[in-house]
Design an enzyme around this catalytic site. Sequence first.
Site, PDB file in Angstrom:
ATOM      1  N   GLY A  10       0.868  -1.181   0.000  1.00 30.82           N
ATOM      2  CA  GLY A  10       0.000   0.000   0.000  1.00 30.82           C
ATOM      3  C   GLY A  10       0.895   1.219   0.000  1.00 30.82           C
ATOM      4  O   GLY A  10       1.635   1.460   0.967  1.00 30.82           O
ATOM      5  N   GLY A  11       0.870   1.945  -1.112  1.00 30.85           N
ATOM      6  CA  GLY A  11       1.767   3.098  -1.231  1.00 30.85           C
ATOM      7  C   GLY A  11       1.015   4.415  -1.194  1.00 30.85           C
ATOM      8  O   GLY A  11       1.390   5.387  -1.843  1.00 30.85           O
ATOM      9  N   GLY A  15       1.438   4.612   3.600  1.00 30.94           N
ATOM     10  CA  GLY A  15       2.580   3.903   3.025  1.00 30.94           C
ATOM     11  C   GLY A  15       3.761   4.826   2.765  1.00 30.94           C
ATOM     12  O   GLY A  15       4.914   4.489   3.048  1.00 30.94           O
ATOM     13  N   ARG A  83     -11.321   5.911   5.357  1.00 32.94           N
ATOM     14  CA  ARG A  83     -12.667   6.463   5.580  1.00 32.94           C
ATOM     15  C   ARG A  83     -12.837   7.831   4.952  1.00 32.94           C
ATOM     16  O   ARG A  83     -11.871   8.564   4.782  1.00 32.94           O
ATOM     17  CB  ARG A  83     -12.900   6.660   7.076  1.00 32.94           C
ATOM     18  CG  ARG A  83     -13.067   5.416   7.838  1.00 32.94           C
ATOM     19  CD  ARG A  83     -13.667   5.756   9.181  1.00 32.94           C
ATOM     20  NE  ARG A  83     -12.678   6.008  10.210  1.00 32.94           N
ATOM     21  CZ  ARG A  83     -12.996   6.415  11.435  1.00 32.94           C
ATOM     22  NH1 ARG A  83     -14.250   6.670  11.749  1.00 32.94           N
ATOM     23  NH2 ARG A  83     -12.058   6.583  12.344  1.00 32.94           N
ATOM     24  N   ARG A  89     -15.254   2.891  10.546  1.00 31.60           N
ATOM     25  CA  ARG A  89     -14.230   1.979  10.021  1.00 31.60           C
ATOM     26  C   ARG A  89     -14.903   0.722   9.466  1.00 31.60           C
ATOM     27  O   ARG A  89     -14.481   0.165   8.467  1.00 31.60           O
ATOM     28  CB  ARG A  89     -13.246   1.589  11.126  1.00 31.60           C
ATOM     29  CG  ARG A  89     -12.397   2.756  11.611  1.00 31.60           C
ATOM     30  CD  ARG A  89     -11.366   2.305  12.638  1.00 31.60           C
ATOM     31  NE  ARG A  89     -10.603   3.430  13.158  1.00 31.60           N
ATOM     32  CZ  ARG A  89     -10.945   4.133  14.234  1.00 31.60           C
ATOM     33  NH1 ARG A  89     -12.037   3.824  14.929  1.00 31.60           N
ATOM     34  NH2 ARG A  89     -10.204   5.147  14.646  1.00 31.60           N
ATOM     35  N   SER A 120      -4.556  -1.578   7.847  1.00 35.25           N
ATOM     36  CA  SER A 120      -5.807  -1.379   7.103  1.00 35.25           C
ATOM     37  C   SER A 120      -7.021  -1.590   8.006  1.00 35.25           C
ATOM     38  O   SER A 120      -7.026  -2.472   8.867  1.00 35.25           O
ATOM     39  CB  SER A 120      -5.900  -2.370   5.938  1.00 35.25           C
ATOM     40  OG  SER A 120      -4.705  -2.377   5.194  1.00 35.25           O
ATOM     41  N   ASN A 121      -8.050  -0.820   7.766  1.00 36.46           N
ATOM     42  CA  ASN A 121      -9.273  -0.898   8.564  1.00 36.46           C
ATOM     43  C   ASN A 121     -10.391  -1.630   7.824  1.00 36.46           C
ATOM     44  O   ASN A 121     -10.365  -1.679   6.601  1.00 36.46           O
ATOM     45  CB  ASN A 121      -9.743   0.525   8.907  1.00 36.46           C
ATOM     46  CG  ASN A 121      -9.043   1.042  10.158  1.00 36.46           C
ATOM     47  OD1 ASN A 121      -8.956   0.329  11.150  1.00 36.46           O
ATOM     48  ND2 ASN A 121      -8.555   2.258  10.091  1.00 36.46           N
ATOM     49  N   HIS A 176     -10.399  -1.727  17.782  1.00 34.34           N
ATOM     50  CA  HIS A 176     -10.088  -0.392  17.245  1.00 34.34           C
ATOM     51  C   HIS A 176     -11.383   0.232  16.724  1.00 34.34           C
ATOM     52  O   HIS A 176     -11.540   0.519  15.554  1.00 34.34           O
ATOM     53  CB  HIS A 176      -9.071  -0.538  16.116  1.00 34.34           C
ATOM     54  CG  HIS A 176      -8.540   0.766  15.589  1.00 34.34           C
ATOM     55  ND1 HIS A 176      -8.125   1.790  16.399  1.00 34.34           N
ATOM     56  CD2 HIS A 176      -8.345   1.190  14.322  1.00 34.34           C
ATOM     57  CE1 HIS A 176      -7.703   2.795  15.639  1.00 34.34           C
ATOM     58  NE2 HIS A 176      -7.832   2.456  14.378  1.00 34.34           N
TER      59      HIS A 176
HETATM   60  N1  APR Z   1      -2.962  -4.144  -3.309  1.00 38.06           N
HETATM   61  C1  APR Z   1      -2.083  -3.202  -2.909  1.00 38.06           C
HETATM   62  N2  APR Z   1      -2.395  -1.926  -2.720  1.00 38.06           N
HETATM   63  C2  APR Z   1      -3.671  -1.579  -2.930  1.00 38.06           C
HETATM   64  C3  APR Z   1      -4.656  -2.508  -3.324  1.00 38.06           C
HETATM   65  C4  APR Z   1      -4.247  -3.838  -3.520  1.00 38.06           C
HETATM   66  N3  APR Z   1      -5.106  -4.795  -3.894  1.00 38.06           N
HETATM   67  N4  APR Z   1      -5.825  -1.853  -3.448  1.00 38.06           N
HETATM   68  C5  APR Z   1      -5.588  -0.576  -3.133  1.00 38.06           C
HETATM   69  N5  APR Z   1      -4.294  -0.402  -2.814  1.00 38.06           N
HETATM   70  C6  APR Z   1      -3.580   0.820  -2.461  1.00 38.06           C
HETATM   71  C7  APR Z   1      -4.118   2.054  -3.150  1.00 38.06           C
HETATM   72  O1  APR Z   1      -3.675   2.113  -4.487  1.00 38.06           O
HETATM   73  C8  APR Z   1      -3.583   3.161  -2.285  1.00 38.06           C
HETATM   74  O2  APR Z   1      -2.359   3.670  -2.787  1.00 38.06           O
HETATM   75  O3  APR Z   1      -3.718   1.114  -1.086  1.00 38.06           O
HETATM   76  C9  APR Z   1      -3.346   2.483  -0.919  1.00 38.06           C
HETATM   77  C10 APR Z   1      -4.155   3.086   0.199  1.00 38.06           C
HETATM   78  O4  APR Z   1      -3.715   4.386   0.378  1.00 38.06           O
HETATM   79  P1  APR Z   1      -4.700   5.581   0.784  1.00 38.06           P
HETATM   80  O5  APR Z   1      -5.931   5.496  -0.028  1.00 38.06           O
HETATM   81  O6  APR Z   1      -3.890   6.831   0.738  1.00 38.06           O
HETATM   82  O7  APR Z   1      -5.118   5.206   2.280  1.00 38.06           O
HETATM   83  P2  APR Z   1      -4.281   5.441   3.637  1.00 38.06           P
HETATM   84  O8  APR Z   1      -4.638   6.745   4.230  1.00 38.06           O
HETATM   85  O9  APR Z   1      -2.852   5.118   3.412  1.00 38.06           O
HETATM   86  O10 APR Z   1      -4.959   4.326   4.558  1.00 38.06           O
HETATM   87  C11 APR Z   1      -4.819   2.960   4.261  1.00 38.06           C
HETATM   88  O11 APR Z   1      -5.089   2.255   6.545  1.00 38.06           O
HETATM   89  O12 APR Z   1      -5.684   3.386   8.484  1.00 38.06           O
HETATM   90  C12 APR Z   1      -6.120   2.567   7.433  1.00 38.06           C
HETATM   91  O13 APR Z   1      -8.438   3.169   7.223  1.00 38.06           O
HETATM   92  C13 APR Z   1      -7.165   3.239   6.598  1.00 38.06           C
HETATM   93  O14 APR Z   1      -7.857   1.257   5.434  1.00 38.06           O
HETATM   94  C14 APR Z   1      -7.095   2.450   5.341  1.00 38.06           C
HETATM   95  C15 APR Z   1      -5.616   2.109   5.238  1.00 38.06           C
END
Ligand code: APR
Length: 317
Positions: A10-11, A15, A83, A89, A120-121, A176
Amino acid sequence: MARKKISLIGGGQIGGVLAQLCALRELGDVVLFDIVEGLPQGKMLDIAEVGPVDRYDVNLKGTNSYEDIKDSDIVIVTAGLPRKPGMSRDDLIEVNSKIMTSVAEGIKTYAPNSIIIVISNPLDAMVTLCQKITGFPYNRVIGQAGVLDSARFATFIAWELGVSVKDVTAMTLGGHGDDMVPLVRYASVNGIPVMELLEQKYNDAEKAKEVMAAMVKRTRGAGGEVVALLKTGSAFYSPASSAIAMAESILKDQKRVLPTCCFLQGEFGVNGFYVGVPAVLGEKGVENIIQFKLDAEEQAMMDKSVAAVKELVGSMK
Ligand code: APR
């Protein structure tokens, strides 16, 4: 000692901060994985290019291929939707379960000896799913929630008492979610009970209780407070720092006692569920769960929180 390897799945917002913190602390070489092409590569190039300024020297790689996570010591998962205002969540469960399923399969195949920290949530459900799919032992699949929830509680206490956040110790247990259990009885300023200090400040036991109740309420809703302000997503600096504290304790075998979402087998009266409790984190992951007696009120709050976790986990298809 061989250099450690940390993979971040997750970038997105969290990330990116995770990658930067890993570099700043030189925790090891870092791989940032995302399904979006260019995103992890761009972020890692960006972070790598400031190594001469921040004076870190680690290998940083962005990728869209799971093969690159092989031989990871730790994998931190943030893949999934965050969210938006008005969401709980738990509203994320359907979409994030699908994402977690593919992520867990990737980790199982390419980093079978790693220790996984899930962010992840909805957290408690996502950790449960991740462990089920990978089949890794419970001590190697854990979740980050309590370090952050506890830090939020400690922050509010420090602000209320006008003391440094560095001298406040506070801890939350349980799931959580909105029913998490901030432990009032053990909150302290360098060992001095916070309730005693609040009673001194207000010279009124009832008022002190009210002030504490308000801080407990704010702690429970603190994630939502950030979401309501940001509007486009959820907190990212704080979950990243919290997970890094856990990762660092594991990578350096520090044996820190950190509130961790752990699989319980009878501890605190919970059997067969992932719930937040204090745990010793070392090179094996969860090396010990620290148990202590909850009073009747705390146990009732814990039971309520666990019931919410059970319902959430049960709702996963
Ligand atoms: N595999 C890998 N990465 C993925 C996939 C997947 N199948 N699907 C989505 N992603 C990536 C997205 O492309 C995105 O870059 O996951 C990343 C999530 O990043 P953000 O949308 O910026 O979310 P973020 O604020 O980092 O939070 C991520 O952590 O705290 C929890 O509730 C929050 O569930 C959320 C997670």
